[in-house]
Design an enzyme around this catalytic site. Sequence first.
Site, mmCIF file in Angstrom:
data_model
loop_
_atom_site.group_PDB
_atom_site.id
_atom_site.type_symbol
_atom_site.label_atom_id
_atom_site.label_comp_id
_atom_site.label_asym_id
_atom_site.label_seq_id
_atom_site.Cartn_x
_atom_site.Cartn_y
_atom_site.Cartn_z
ATOM 1 N N PRO A 98 -5.207 -22.788 -3.160
ATOM 2 C CA PRO A 98 -5.589 -23.241 -1.813
ATOM 3 C C PRO A 98 -6.705 -22.412 -1.193
ATOM 4 C CG PRO A 98 -3.524 -21.998 -1.740
ATOM 5 C CD PRO A 98 -3.946 -22.027 -3.173
ATOM 6 N N ILE A 99 -7.788 -23.078 -0.837
ATOM 7 C CA ILE A 99 -8.923 -22.405 -0.179
ATOM 8 C C ILE A 99 -8.970 -22.907 1.263
ATOM 9 C CG2 ILE A 99 -11.435 -22.086 -0.214
ATOM 10 C CD1 ILE A 99 -10.379 -21.174 -2.807
ATOM 11 N N GLY A 105 -8.513 -19.880 14.217
ATOM 12 C CA GLY A 105 -9.116 -18.597 14.620
ATOM 13 C C GLY A 105 -9.578 -17.747 13.454
ATOM 14 N N HIS A 106 -9.874 -18.399 12.324
ATOM 15 C CA HIS A 106 -10.184 -17.682 11.077
ATOM 16 C C HIS A 106 -11.437 -16.815 11.223
ATOM 17 C CE1 HIS A 106 -10.215 -18.290 6.406
ATOM 18 N NE2 HIS A 106 -10.197 -17.021 6.756
ATOM 19 N N ASP A 144 -9.488 -3.140 9.426
ATOM 20 C CA ASP A 144 -10.801 -3.504 9.980
ATOM 21 C C ASP A 144 -10.709 -4.734 10.889
ATOM 22 O OD1 ASP A 144 -10.305 -5.406 7.975
ATOM 23 O OD2 ASP A 144 -12.277 -5.220 7.021
ATOM 24 N N GLU A 145 -9.559 -5.442 10.818
ATOM 25 C CA GLU A 145 -9.457 -6.708 11.567
ATOM 26 C C GLU A 145 -9.436 -6.479 13.071
ATOM 27 O OE1 GLU A 145 -6.916 -9.689 9.831
ATOM 28 O OE2 GLU A 145 -7.049 -8.753 7.859
ATOM 29 N N GLU A 190 4.201 -5.452 10.181
ATOM 30 C CA GLU A 190 4.042 -6.842 9.743
ATOM 31 C C GLU A 190 2.559 -6.971 9.423
ATOM 32 O OE1 GLU A 190 6.131 -9.336 9.273
ATOM 33 O OE2 GLU A 190 7.911 -8.222 9.882
ATOM 34 N N THR A 245 11.970 -5.388 4.862
ATOM 35 C CA THR A 245 11.765 -6.768 5.320
ATOM 36 C C THR A 245 11.365 -7.590 4.102
ATOM 37 O OG1 THR A 245 9.408 -6.493 5.719
ATOM 38 C CG2 THR A 245 10.902 -5.871 7.529
ATOM 39 N N TYR A 298 -1.901 -10.733 14.573
ATOM 40 C CA TYR A 298 -1.788 -9.540 13.717
ATOM 41 C C TYR A 298 -2.803 -8.487 14.143
ATOM 42 C CZ TYR A 298 -2.843 -6.482 9.730
ATOM 43 O OH TYR A 298 -3.103 -5.382 8.938
ATOM 44 N N ILE A 358 0.841 -1.205 0.000
ATOM 45 C CA ILE A 358 0.000 0.000 0.000
ATOM 46 C C ILE A 358 0.877 1.257 0.000
ATOM 47 C CG2 ILE A 358 -1.912 1.213 1.106
ATOM 48 C CD1 ILE A 358 -2.718 -1.420 2.428
HETATM 49 P P1 NAD Z 1 3.305 -4.887 3.383
HETATM 50 O O1 NAD Z 1 3.675 -6.053 4.237
HETATM 51 O O2 NAD Z 1 3.190 -5.050 1.920
HETATM 52 O O3 NAD Z 1 4.334 -3.691 3.635
HETATM 53 C C1 NAD Z 1 4.869 -3.398 4.902
HETATM 54 C C2 NAD Z 1 6.110 -2.538 4.698
HETATM 55 O O4 NAD Z 1 6.617 -2.192 5.991
HETATM 56 C C3 NAD Z 1 7.251 -3.261 3.959
HETATM 57 O O5 NAD Z 1 7.808 -2.416 2.983
HETATM 58 C C4 NAD Z 1 8.257 -3.558 5.059
HETATM 59 O O6 NAD Z 1 9.601 -3.594 4.597
HETATM 60 C C5 NAD Z 1 8.012 -2.389 6.003
HETATM 61 N N1 NAD Z 1 8.427 -2.696 7.382
HETATM 62 C C6 NAD Z 1 8.100 -3.801 8.102
HETATM 63 N N2 NAD Z 1 8.669 -3.725 9.310
HETATM 64 C C7 NAD Z 1 9.351 -2.553 9.363
HETATM 65 C C8 NAD Z 1 10.120 -1.912 10.351
HETATM 66 N N3 NAD Z 1 10.320 -2.469 11.543
HETATM 67 N N4 NAD Z 1 10.658 -0.700 10.082
HETATM 68 C C9 NAD Z 1 10.479 -0.114 8.863
HETATM 69 N N5 NAD Z 1 9.772 -0.699 7.881
HETATM 70 C C10 NAD Z 1 9.209 -1.894 8.130
HETATM 71 O O7 NAD Z 1 1.949 -4.346 4.011
HETATM 72 P P2 NAD Z 1 0.747 -3.550 3.341
HETATM 73 O O8 NAD Z 1 -0.280 -4.524 2.894
HETATM 74 O O9 NAD Z 1 1.277 -2.543 2.401
HETATM 75 O O10 NAD Z 1 0.150 -2.812 4.616
HETATM 76 C C11 NAD Z 1 0.592 -1.498 4.990
HETATM 77 C C12 NAD Z 1 -0.179 -1.049 6.214
HETATM 78 O O11 NAD Z 1 -1.574 -1.024 5.913
HETATM 79 C C13 NAD Z 1 -0.014 -1.963 7.426
HETATM 80 O O12 NAD Z 1 0.072 -1.148 8.564
HETATM 81 C C14 NAD Z 1 -1.296 -2.781 7.452
HETATM 82 O O13 NAD Z 1 -1.628 -3.170 8.754
HETATM 83 C C15 NAD Z 1 -2.290 -1.784 6.892
HETATM 84 N N6 NAD Z 1 -3.446 -2.377 6.189
HETATM 85 C C16 NAD Z 1 -3.255 -3.299 5.207
HETATM 86 C C17 NAD Z 1 -4.364 -3.827 4.534
HETATM 87 C C18 NAD Z 1 -4.208 -4.824 3.414
HETATM 88 O O14 NAD Z 1 -5.215 -5.367 2.949
HETATM 89 N N7 NAD Z 1 -3.018 -5.083 2.929
HETATM 90 C C19 NAD Z 1 -5.663 -3.406 4.883
HETATM 91 C C20 NAD Z 1 -5.801 -2.452 5.897
HETATM 92 C C21 NAD Z 1 -4.688 -1.934 6.538
HETATM 93 P P1 TYD Z 2 -5.480 -12.717 3.264
HETATM 94 O O1 TYD Z 2 -5.221 -12.206 1.895
HETATM 95 O O2 TYD Z 2 -4.375 -13.409 3.982
HETATM 96 O O3 TYD Z 2 -6.018 -11.476 4.104
HETATM 97 P P2 TYD Z 2 -6.673 -11.447 5.609
HETATM 98 O O4 TYD Z 2 -6.398 -12.708 6.296
HETATM 99 O O5 TYD Z 2 -5.946 -10.293 6.216
HETATM 100 O O6 TYD Z 2 -8.129 -11.193 5.401
HETATM 101 O O7 TYD Z 2 -6.706 -13.709 3.218
HETATM 102 C C1 TYD Z 2 -7.965 -13.300 2.700
HETATM 103 C C2 TYD Z 2 -8.932 -14.436 2.915
HETATM 104 O O8 TYD Z 2 -8.530 -15.536 2.089
HETATM 105 C C3 TYD Z 2 -8.941 -14.960 4.336
HETATM 106 O O9 TYD Z 2 -10.265 -15.360 4.661
HETATM 107 C C4 TYD Z 2 -8.037 -16.174 4.274
HETATM 108 C C5 TYD Z 2 -8.266 -16.701 2.878
HETATM 109 N N1 TYD Z 2 -7.107 -17.388 2.251
HETATM 110 C C6 TYD Z 2 -7.280 -18.625 1.640
HETATM 111 O O10 TYD Z 2 -8.392 -19.190 1.624
HETATM 112 N N2 TYD Z 2 -6.200 -19.228 1.044
HETATM 113 C C7 TYD Z 2 -4.976 -18.652 1.060
HETATM 114 O O11 TYD Z 2 -4.001 -19.261 0.523
HETATM 115 C C8 TYD Z 2 -4.808 -17.367 1.665
HETATM 116 C C9 TYD Z 2 -3.462 -16.680 1.695
HETATM 117 C C10 TYD Z 2 -5.915 -16.758 2.250
#
Ligand code: NAD
Ligand code: TYD
Length: 362
Positions: free
Chosen positions: A216-217, A295-296, A136-137, A85, A37, A161, A13
């Site tokens: 994988p589902i 815990g899904h 939202d989690e 993370e 990372t 998480y 993001i």
């Molecule tokens: P991502 O895992 O793709 O990116 C995380 C980034 O943070 C990476 O570039 C990593 O190198 C960096 N990082 C990790 N640990 C670090 C540290 N200790 N110091 C500096 N940099 C560090 O994650 P994302 O999907 O881009 O998510 C970004 C943010 O948005 C997160 O806070 C996540 O909780 C939030 N978010 C994600 C989603 C989603 O669907 N992906 C939805 C809602 C909120």
């Molecule tokens: P994910 O992309 O890991 O996001 P989150 O757990 O943060 O919602 O997973 C999205 C949904 O898909 C979640 O219900 C778990 C499911 N899932 C699978 O069924 N198979 C997979 O291999 C993965 C990674 C996720």
Amino acid sequence: MKNILITGGAGFIGSNFIHHILNHRSTLHITNLDDLTYSGNLDNLKDIQNLDRYHFIKGNICDPEAINCLFQKYTFDTVVHFAAESHVDRSIQNPMQFIETNVVGTANLLRNALVFWEKLEPGQKRTFRFLHVSTDEVFGSLDAGDPPFSETTPYAPNSPYAASKAASDHLVRSYYQTYHFPAIITNCSNNYGPFQFPEKLIPLIILNAIAGKPLPIYGDGRQIRDWLYVLDHCQALLEILEKGKIGETYNIGGNNQPANLDIVRQICSILDELCPESPFRPHSQLIQFVPDRPGHDRRYAMDTRKIEKEIGWQPRENLESGLMKTVKWYLDHPDWVENIQRKPDYQAWMNVNYSQRGAAKR
Ligand code: NAD
Ligand code: TYD
């Protein structure tokens, strides 16, 4: 907004957000702090790496010295905190890493940002913003008939998480309440789109399907997420920075709530259409049910009336258009994909999460 610090800007993001604000705000200067990372990837930012308005610093948000130096050296007026993370399955395997980065790292960032902010001139103090990007989690899981999560839904995180993100949200809130630190929190639903690390559902399914590997589902595949195209999230964050009120939280969501199995089938039909020569058509034959995630969470859904009313934001993409763009992006970027897939730590993760899971009997 002139001088913005972005943490975690090499991730999914964060890198989309950097592209988005460079495209939409022509005078902004961006500093991207990221520790690179496994999910941080400078390939995501290759096209802008030489721009004068952008620069990258490798650093860890948990490192007190590094963060202190950063705030001594630069005069930021905005911080957008993405670094975290972010994968639920990894948090089940290694919860302590999530506490360290998401909780301790956010605490360290906040502490240093507060010291910096307190020394600013009154005018600069008024306009400074710290935007904490959350999920939202933190709200837990909904049953079928429950109303969607609103900004006042009590926190009930279920995975390490989600619990670590909830803790970081509470810290941010406490800085506003205690020190009047100008923070805003956003809680967004599941994102998808370009540059997403292929451990999350949508990119993983696209890439496995292209390669003819099993899809994988987890469990029965009837879990529900509220999917949002990543650039819609980025636009919401930009508008909240400019119009949001300090001390507030805003829910962001896509109003797209298919079950996992339906979204996987949708990806399969897009690939059937885009890759008529593929030997794996129909791609849905690759679907394989595997044991569930512990815990899904069953269902997420977001009530987005606050952001619509107060900020005037709505998503532009629907699931059909967003998924089509996303599948095309992965098909068009085989080098980006290969650079990740050939890394030993990626293969090791796939092995831990899938090979040891085994196929479920149904
Ligand atoms: P991502 O895992 O793709 O990116 C995380 C980034 O943070 C990476 O570039 C990593 O190198 C960096 N990082 C990790 N640990 C670090 C540290 N200790 N110091 C500096 N940099 C560090 O994650 P994302 O999907 O881009 O998510 C970004 C943010 O948005 C997160 O806070 C996540 O909780 C939030 N978010 C994600 C989603 C989603 O669907 N992906 C939805 C809602 C909120
Ligand atoms: P994910 O992309 O890991 O996001 P989150 O757990 O943060 O919602 O997973 C999205 C949904 O898909 C979640 O219900 C778990 C499911 N899932 C699978 O069924 N198979 C997979 O291999 C993965 C990674 C996720």
